[in-house]
Design a protein around this motif. Sequence first.
Motif, PDB file in Angstrom:
ATOM      1  N   ALA A   1       3.043   2.820  14.436  1.00 41.55           N
ATOM      2  CA  ALA A   1       2.621   2.121  13.220  1.00 41.55           C
ATOM      3  C   ALA A   1       3.199   0.702  13.178  1.00 41.55           C
ATOM      4  O   ALA A   1       2.505  -0.254  12.796  1.00 41.55           O
ATOM      5  CB  ALA A   1       3.059   2.909  11.992  1.00 41.55           C
ATOM      6  N   GLN A   2       4.449   0.560  13.566  1.00 43.26           N
ATOM      7  CA  GLN A   2       5.073  -0.759  13.543  1.00 43.26           C
ATOM      8  C   GLN A   2       4.444  -1.697  14.575  1.00 43.26           C
ATOM      9  O   GLN A   2       4.255  -2.881  14.315  1.00 43.26           O
ATOM     10  CB  GLN A   2       6.580  -0.615  13.785  1.00 43.26           C
ATOM     11  CG  GLN A   2       7.305   0.031  12.614  1.00 43.26           C
ATOM     12  CD  GLN A   2       8.751   0.364  12.930  1.00 43.26           C
ATOM     13  OE1 GLN A   2       9.089   0.691  14.073  1.00 43.26           O
ATOM     14  NE2 GLN A   2       9.620   0.268  11.928  1.00 43.26           N
TER      15      GLN A   2
ATOM     16  N   TRP B   1       6.916   6.418   3.969  1.00 47.23           N
ATOM     17  CA  TRP B   1       7.866   6.133   5.043  1.00 47.23           C
ATOM     18  C   TRP B   1       7.371   4.983   5.917  1.00 47.23           C
ATOM     19  O   TRP B   1       8.119   4.064   6.253  1.00 47.23           O
ATOM     20  CB  TRP B   1       8.073   7.404   5.867  1.00 47.23           C
ATOM     21  CG  TRP B   1       9.199   7.355   6.855  1.00 47.23           C
ATOM     22  CD1 TRP B   1      10.471   6.903   6.643  1.00 47.23           C
ATOM     23  CD2 TRP B   1       9.156   7.802   8.206  1.00 47.23           C
ATOM     24  NE1 TRP B   1      11.216   7.051   7.788  1.00 47.23           N
ATOM     25  CE2 TRP B   1      10.441   7.595   8.758  1.00 47.23           C
ATOM     26  CE3 TRP B   1       8.167   8.371   8.998  1.00 47.23           C
ATOM     27  CZ2 TRP B   1      10.751   7.942  10.073  1.00 47.23           C
ATOM     28  CZ3 TRP B   1       8.471   8.709  10.304  1.00 47.23           C
ATOM     29  CH2 TRP B   1       9.754   8.491  10.833  1.00 47.23           C
ATOM     30  N   VAL B   2       6.077   5.015   6.269  1.00 43.74           N
ATOM     31  CA  VAL B   2       5.505   3.951   7.089  1.00 43.74           C
ATOM     32  C   VAL B   2       5.478   2.633   6.325  1.00 43.74           C
ATOM     33  O   VAL B   2       5.832   1.570   6.858  1.00 43.74           O
ATOM     34  CB  VAL B   2       4.096   4.342   7.558  1.00 43.74           C
ATOM     35  CG1 VAL B   2       3.383   3.158   8.214  1.00 43.74           C
ATOM     36  CG2 VAL B   2       4.147   5.527   8.521  1.00 43.74           C
ATOM     37  N   ALA B   3       5.066   2.685   5.060  1.00 43.40           N
ATOM     38  CA  ALA B   3       4.964   1.450   4.270  1.00 43.40           C
ATOM     39  C   ALA B   3       6.321   0.770   4.119  1.00 43.40           C
ATOM     40  O   ALA B   3       6.409  -0.465   4.121  1.00 43.40           O
ATOM     41  CB  ALA B   3       4.373   1.760   2.899  1.00 43.40           C
ATOM     42  N   ALA B   4       7.373   1.583   4.002  1.00 44.01           N
ATOM     43  CA  ALA B   4       8.709   1.008   3.819  1.00 44.01           C
ATOM     44  C   ALA B   4       9.207   0.287   5.065  1.00 44.01           C
ATOM     45  O   ALA B   4      10.118  -0.543   4.972  1.00 44.01           O
ATOM     46  CB  ALA B   4       9.694   2.107   3.433  1.00 44.01           C
ATOM     47  N   GLN B   5       8.603   0.595   6.224  1.00 45.06           N
ATOM     48  CA  GLN B   5       9.107   0.035   7.477  1.00 45.06           C
ATOM     49  C   GLN B   5       8.056  -0.798   8.219  1.00 45.06           C
ATOM     50  O   GLN B   5       8.159  -1.030   9.413  1.00 45.06           O
ATOM     51  CB  GLN B   5       9.618   1.174   8.365  1.00 45.06           C
ATOM     52  CG  GLN B   5      10.762   1.927   7.682  1.00 45.06           C
ATOM     53  CD  GLN B   5      11.270   3.099   8.486  1.00 45.06           C
ATOM     54  OE1 GLN B   5      12.082   2.948   9.398  1.00 45.06           O
ATOM     55  NE2 GLN B   5      10.783   4.289   8.164  1.00 45.06           N
TER      56      GLN B   5
ATOM     57  N   THR C   1       0.177   9.345  -7.698  1.00 47.96           N
ATOM     58  CA  THR C   1       0.646   9.097  -6.339  1.00 47.96           C
ATOM     59  C   THR C   1       0.057   7.807  -5.789  1.00 47.96           C
ATOM     60  O   THR C   1       0.762   6.994  -5.172  1.00 47.96           O
ATOM     61  CB  THR C   1       0.266  10.283  -5.438  1.00 47.96           C
ATOM     62  OG1 THR C   1       0.828  11.486  -5.977  1.00 47.96           O
ATOM     63  CG2 THR C   1       0.790  10.085  -4.026  1.00 47.96           C
ATOM     64  N   ALA C   2      -1.233   7.612  -5.997  1.00 47.65           N
ATOM     65  CA  ALA C   2      -1.893   6.401  -5.499  1.00 47.65           C
ATOM     66  C   ALA C   2      -1.301   5.150  -6.145  1.00 47.65           C
ATOM     67  O   ALA C   2      -1.033   4.152  -5.467  1.00 47.65           O
ATOM     68  CB  ALA C   2      -3.395   6.480  -5.764  1.00 47.65           C
ATOM     69  N   ALA C   3      -1.119   5.194  -7.449  1.00 47.74           N
ATOM     70  CA  ALA C   3      -0.567   4.036  -8.148  1.00 47.74           C
ATOM     71  C   ALA C   3       0.863   3.741  -7.690  1.00 47.74           C
ATOM     72  O   ALA C   3       1.253   2.579  -7.516  1.00 47.74           O
ATOM     73  CB  ALA C   3      -0.599   4.276  -9.656  1.00 47.74           C
ATOM     74  N   THR C   4       1.645   4.797  -7.465  1.00 46.67           N
ATOM     75  CA  THR C   4       3.019   4.617  -7.016  1.00 46.67           C
ATOM     76  C   THR C   4       3.069   4.026  -5.602  1.00 46.67           C
ATOM     77  O   THR C   4       3.816   3.076  -5.332  1.00 46.67           O
ATOM     78  CB  THR C   4       3.767   5.955  -7.044  1.00 46.67           C
ATOM     79  OG1 THR C   4       3.693   6.520  -8.356  1.00 46.67           O
ATOM     80  CG2 THR C   4       5.232   5.774  -6.663  1.00 46.67           C
ATOM     81  N   LEU C   5       2.263   4.577  -4.710  1.00 48.64           N
ATOM     82  CA  LEU C   5       2.237   4.061  -3.344  1.00 48.64           C
ATOM     83  C   LEU C   5       1.726   2.627  -3.299  1.00 48.64           C
ATOM     84  O   LEU C   5       2.213   1.812  -2.514  1.00 48.64           O
ATOM     85  CB  LEU C   5       1.359   4.960  -2.465  1.00 48.64           C
ATOM     86  CG  LEU C   5       2.046   6.201  -1.891  1.00 48.64           C
ATOM     87  CD1 LEU C   5       1.023   7.148  -1.277  1.00 48.64           C
ATOM     88  CD2 LEU C   5       3.076   5.808  -0.845  1.00 48.64           C
ATOM     89  N   ASP C   6       0.765   2.308  -4.146  1.00 44.76           N
ATOM     90  CA  ASP C   6       0.257   0.935  -4.170  1.00 44.76           C
ATOM     91  C   ASP C   6       1.342  -0.025  -4.651  1.00 44.76           C
ATOM     92  O   ASP C   6       1.510  -1.115  -4.101  1.00 44.76           O
ATOM     93  CB  ASP C   6      -0.971   0.841  -5.075  1.00 44.76           C
ATOM     94  CG  ASP C   6      -1.771  -0.421  -4.817  1.00 44.76           C
ATOM     95  OD1 ASP C   6      -2.178  -0.636  -3.657  1.00 44.76           O
ATOM     96  OD2 ASP C   6      -1.993  -1.197  -5.762  1.00 44.76           O
ATOM     97  N   ALA C   7       2.094   0.395  -5.660  1.00 47.27           N
ATOM     98  CA  ALA C   7       3.163  -0.458  -6.172  1.00 47.27           C
ATOM     99  C   ALA C   7       4.286  -0.612  -5.148  1.00 47.27           C
ATOM    100  O   ALA C   7       4.775  -1.719  -4.897  1.00 47.27           O
ATOM    101  CB  ALA C   7       3.714   0.119  -7.477  1.00 47.27           C
ATOM    102  N   LEU C   8       4.701   0.492  -4.532  1.00 41.95           N
ATOM    103  CA  LEU C   8       5.811   0.439  -3.578  1.00 41.95           C
ATOM    104  C   LEU C   8       5.453  -0.346  -2.312  1.00 41.95           C
ATOM    105  O   LEU C   8       6.323  -0.964  -1.695  1.00 41.95           O
ATOM    106  CB  LEU C   8       6.238   1.855  -3.193  1.00 41.95           C
ATOM    107  CG  LEU C   8       6.923   2.691  -4.285  1.00 41.95           C
ATOM    108  CD1 LEU C   8       7.160   4.105  -3.790  1.00 41.95           C
ATOM    109  CD2 LEU C   8       8.238   2.058  -4.711  1.00 41.95           C
ATOM    110  N   SER C   9       4.190  -0.312  -1.925  1.00 39.47           N
ATOM    111  CA  SER C   9       3.769  -0.981  -0.687  1.00 39.47           C
ATOM    112  C   SER C   9       3.341  -2.425  -0.917  1.00 39.47           C
ATOM    113  O   SER C   9       2.959  -3.110   0.033  1.00 39.47           O
ATOM    114  CB  SER C   9       2.615  -0.206  -0.042  1.00 39.47           C
ATOM    115  OG  SER C   9       1.456  -0.261  -0.863  1.00 39.47           O
TER     116      SER C   9
ATOM    117  N   GLY D   1       0.679  -3.386  -2.769  1.00 41.69           N
ATOM    118  CA  GLY D   1      -0.779  -3.474  -2.775  1.00 41.69           C
ATOM    119  C   GLY D   1      -1.416  -3.177  -1.438  1.00 41.69           C
ATOM    120  O   GLY D   1      -2.472  -3.716  -1.117  1.00 41.69           O
ATOM    121  N   ARG D   2      -0.809  -2.242  -0.680  1.00 39.20           N
ATOM    122  CA  ARG D   2      -1.320  -1.946   0.662  1.00 39.20           C
ATOM    123  C   ARG D   2      -1.851  -0.525   0.807  1.00 39.20           C
ATOM    124  O   ARG D   2      -2.102  -0.057   1.923  1.00 39.20           O
ATOM    125  CB  ARG D   2      -0.236  -2.187   1.717  1.00 39.20           C
ATOM    126  CG  ARG D   2       0.161  -3.638   1.893  1.00 39.20           C
ATOM    127  CD  ARG D   2       1.087  -3.814   3.100  1.00 39.20           C
ATOM    128  NE  ARG D   2       2.452  -3.359   2.830  1.00 39.20           N
ATOM    129  CZ  ARG D   2       3.192  -2.672   3.694  1.00 39.20           C
ATOM    130  NH1 ARG D   2       2.692  -2.301   4.859  1.00 39.20           N
ATOM    131  NH2 ARG D   2       4.437  -2.328   3.387  1.00 39.20           N
TER     132      ARG D   2
END
Length: 349
Positions: free
Chosen positions: A22-23, A49-53, A77-85, A87-88
């Motif tokens: 992924a990286q 995990w992938v978005a964080a790295q 879940t979608a909203a949380t992942l979008d915010a943490l990433s 907008g990815r």
Amino acid sequence: MRLGINLGYWGAGMDADNLAVAQEADRLGYEVCWAAEAYGSDAPTVLSWVAAQTSRIDVGAAIMQIPARAPAMTAMTAATLDALSGGRFRLGLGVSGPQVSEGWYGTAFDRPLARTREYVEIVRKAMSRERLTHEGEHWTLPLPGGRGKPIKLTVHPVRERIPLYIAAIGPKNLTQTGEIADGALVLFLAPEHAEETTLAPLRAGREKAGLTLDGFDVVPTVPMAVGEDLDALADHFRPYTALYVGGMGSREQNFYNRLAQRMGYEKEADEIQRRYLSGDRDGAAAAVPRSLIDATTLIGPLPRIADRMRAYAESGTTTLSLMPAGFTLQERIAGLRAGVEAMERAGLA
């Protein structure tokens, strides 16, 4: 046409390699990294995990299973992942199949199209931060006669509209996907058959919604192996094709088997399924026609793969999601780089 990478399922002992893949895809300029779930690893945990790295590449669920979560949970879940990433995040949904839906989640596999439409309506409404109300055949919110009241999502997604994809294979599902989604996640797409098996029903759905295919993301996942020996490369993907055409779902309900039949492999699909369900997996793999593998994978030297990539682009694919073959990190990284080089050779980069 853009490039994506599909990491498949996690937990097979190559998780650290998957992160490195992924990286590297992020560094090479791939657009999106997808992760799957069935009855092992779940997609959201992997994607977080992938978005964080990673820093630039989108992370997509291919798919989050509809029977696994209440629609409001999926919206959270979608909203949380979008915010943490930042907008990815891309949300991919699918009903899975009867064996997983009923055997793993205890949810009847009935009226999957109606269930999907209703689920998408609720997810979209929740992600838009409206107060959540819904009256349908499968869900009613708030629960009638209870103490609940309409409430709205407290998390603010980065984007007003998180891209929503649906895994679709059959004509009716594809038509509905064109109508209600932003993209379609497909398997075993052959450029030569793309119009009749995939694009025509998607276009019909877009027309029902007063839209065209412009801006709609058609995303086939395509296995890839680079080399000179076409027979050996095709043999590498025989078990994969046999699993889907012969062993996914049940004898009466296997979407991939029906797709192979629509591509002209009626007798072959029946033989693959007969052997697979009788326990003869090697025989099922041997029964897969080389031409079916050739049509639905990217195999051969780079110039040949570049030609096939051009065929995918010309047939309507907008994001080509690769699954590079290989059991070592070095092989998979080489596949990623070959994908970029083939795109450049094809004049698509």
